[in-house]
Design an enzyme around this catalytic site. Structure first.
Site, short mmCIF file in Angstrom:
data_model
loop_
_atom_site.label_atom_id
_atom_site.label_comp_id
_atom_site.label_asym_id
_atom_site.label_seq_id
_atom_site.Cartn_x
_atom_site.Cartn_y
_atom_site.Cartn_z
N GLY A 76 -40.97 -29.35 5.50
CA GLY A 76 -39.97 -28.96 4.52
C GLY A 76 -38.58 -29.25 5.03
N TYR A 98 -43.17 -39.27 -3.86
CA TYR A 98 -42.81 -37.86 -3.71
C TYR A 98 -41.67 -37.49 -4.65
CZ TYR A 98 -42.19 -33.50 -1.05
OH TYR A 98 -42.13 -32.19 -0.66
N SER A 99 -41.88 -36.45 -5.43
CA SER A 99 -40.87 -36.02 -6.40
C SER A 99 -40.92 -34.52 -6.57
CB SER A 99 -41.08 -36.71 -7.76
OG SER A 99 -40.12 -36.28 -8.70
N ASN A 100 -39.83 -33.84 -6.24
CA ASN A 100 -39.80 -32.39 -6.36
C ASN A 100 -40.02 -31.91 -7.79
OD1 ASN A 100 -39.36 -31.42 -3.67
ND2 ASN A 100 -37.28 -32.23 -3.77
N SER A 106 -40.09 -27.49 1.46
CA SER A 106 -41.25 -27.94 0.70
C SER A 106 -42.58 -27.36 1.16
CB SER A 106 -41.33 -29.46 0.70
OG SER A 106 -40.35 -30.00 -0.16
#
Length: 416
Positions: A356, A208-210, A100
């Site tokens: 990440g 949090y959301s990709n 990330s």
């Protein structure tokens, strides 16, 4: 498999890092060059940093490498092995999956396009991607950037695109059936997200959301006519000379020297925990949210350029650094999130950056402004071992920035 998010990963490491004694930051050691493993200095900051890095592998990680850069020079060291099968020492100049940390480059590109008038922070998603996201008229680009859109994350949540990491049978079956190398497109990630109800109304809070950054990659393409990888390469990688960094796309290998990544699973009739090599894998699912492959030197060079004002105007940099709290279980975590840039509170002050995590790899990139710290770890084990390694990562950050190292009954050294 579900992936760890920045809120979970850093908060776990920071719990003990914040318990360290307050100390002023120590100076970086000059030149470490391309040393393959270890650090020859035994005293001062170099020796303490080496011990803090070794604490990560003492806690069970296969390898840990780190680089510290500031006005006094470069310190770089490694601990552990690149390959459990051969025992080859880890190289500090090798590539790794940065996870990330990719979001920092994606957000920087989006904000450059904002500065050029090609994207608006307050524009709705619907303007760029009509019909793709339900309620897209009420979700803004700004909310995607700071994870306040409320969109469900199919890459991290149970019932999403990957098997539940707490179910070893499901994980083994998924790996044995080729799940690691399967291509998952951005469109598939978005479709899986919007098939599920959102977590909350847009703008209500942080989650949090990709998929937020998957959508930002699509918006970059719509605004420029180029894919996000091409645009980020042209705007950031090439101008900064980041020759060790690239977007793999659907490729499953890591080019050049690199550490192997592992997952530990109970296997056999006993069962007994065994490490599976997961180096060869597709991170297509992570796309503009987390597919980047990089090196320690490249990541530090990028963050120095970003926070030094080379990539964004002062106004846009201020917007990027404007944060919202990241609570964990409803409590403050010492972590806040801006526009693709997190703020982490250490004992000697705040640092900015991102972490990440993708299967087999954990990474950290943080800066105090005058000092940059990049780190890559290849974790092993689960449960208490995984927690111990995260705590040790936090301990290294504390040491690198503040000069203190954890001690006492809950210290990472005891867990090693």
């Amino acid at each position: 498999m579900a992936r760890r998010t920045v809120s979970v990963m850093v908060a776990a490491a920071v719990c003990l890092a914040l318990a360290a004694p307050v100390a002023s930051a120590g100076a970086a050691e000059p030149g470490a060059g391309g040393a393959r493993s270890g650090d020859t200095r035994s005293g001062g900051a170099g020796g303490a940093r080496t011990a803090a890095l070794k604490a990560v592998t003492d806690a069970g990680a296969a390898a840990a490498i780190a680089e510290v850069r500031d006005e006094d020079g470069v310190w770089r060291a490694g601990s552990g092995v690149a390959d459990l099968a051969t025992g080859a020492p880890v190289r500090t100049d090798g590539r790794f999956r940065a996870g990330s940390i990719t979001k920092m480059l994606t957000s920087t590109t989006v904000l450059q396009l904002v500065g050029e008038g090609r994207i608006g922070l307050d524009d709705p998603v619907e303007r760029y991607l009509p019909g793709l996201v339900p309620n897209g008229g009420n979700i803004t680009v700004h909310q995607l950037l700071n994870h306040s859109s409320g969109l469900w994350d199919p890459t991290n949540e149970k019932g999403g695109l990957f098997p539940d990491v707490t179910d070893p049978v499901a994980v083994r079956t998924w790996i044995d059936q080729g799940g690691l190398t399967r291509t998952i497109t951005p469109a598939q990630v978005v479709a899986a997200s919007v098939a599920h109800a959102p977590n909350f109304p847009p703008g209500a809070k942080f989650s949090y959301s990709n998929v937020n950054y998957t959508l930002l990659g699509m918006i970059i393409e719509r605004a420029t006519g180029h894919g996000y990888a091409q645009e980020i390469t042209a705007r950031i990688l090439r101008p900064l000379g980041l020759s060790g960094t690239y977007f793999p796309g659907t490729a499953t290998d890591i080019r050049g020297p690199h550490a192997h990544g592992y997952v530990t699973l109970p296997e056999g009739p006993a069962p007994e925990e065994r490490d599976r090599d997961v180096t060869v894998a597709s991170v297509s699912w992570a796309n503009s949210a987390g597919e980047l492959i990089s090196t320690l030197a490249d990541l530090n060079r990028f963050e120095r350029a970003l926070l030094g004002g080379r990539l964004l105007s002062p106004q846009l940099m201020a917007a990027m650094r404007t944060t919202i709290p990241v609570p964990v279980d409803g409590r403050p975590s010492g972590l806040e999130y801006g526009l693709g840039l997190a703020r982490l509170q250490l004992s000697c002050g705040a640092v900015y950056g991102h972490d990440g995590a993708v299967t087999g790899y954990s990474s950290q990139l943080w800066s105090s402004g005058d000092r940059q710290v990049a780190m890559s770890v290849t974790p092993r084990g689960g449960g208490t071992a995984a927690t111990a390694q995260l705590v040790a990562e936090g301990g290294f950050l504390e040491q690198a920035f503040c000069g203190g190292h954890q001690g006492g009954g809950e210290a990472p050294a005891k867990l090693g």
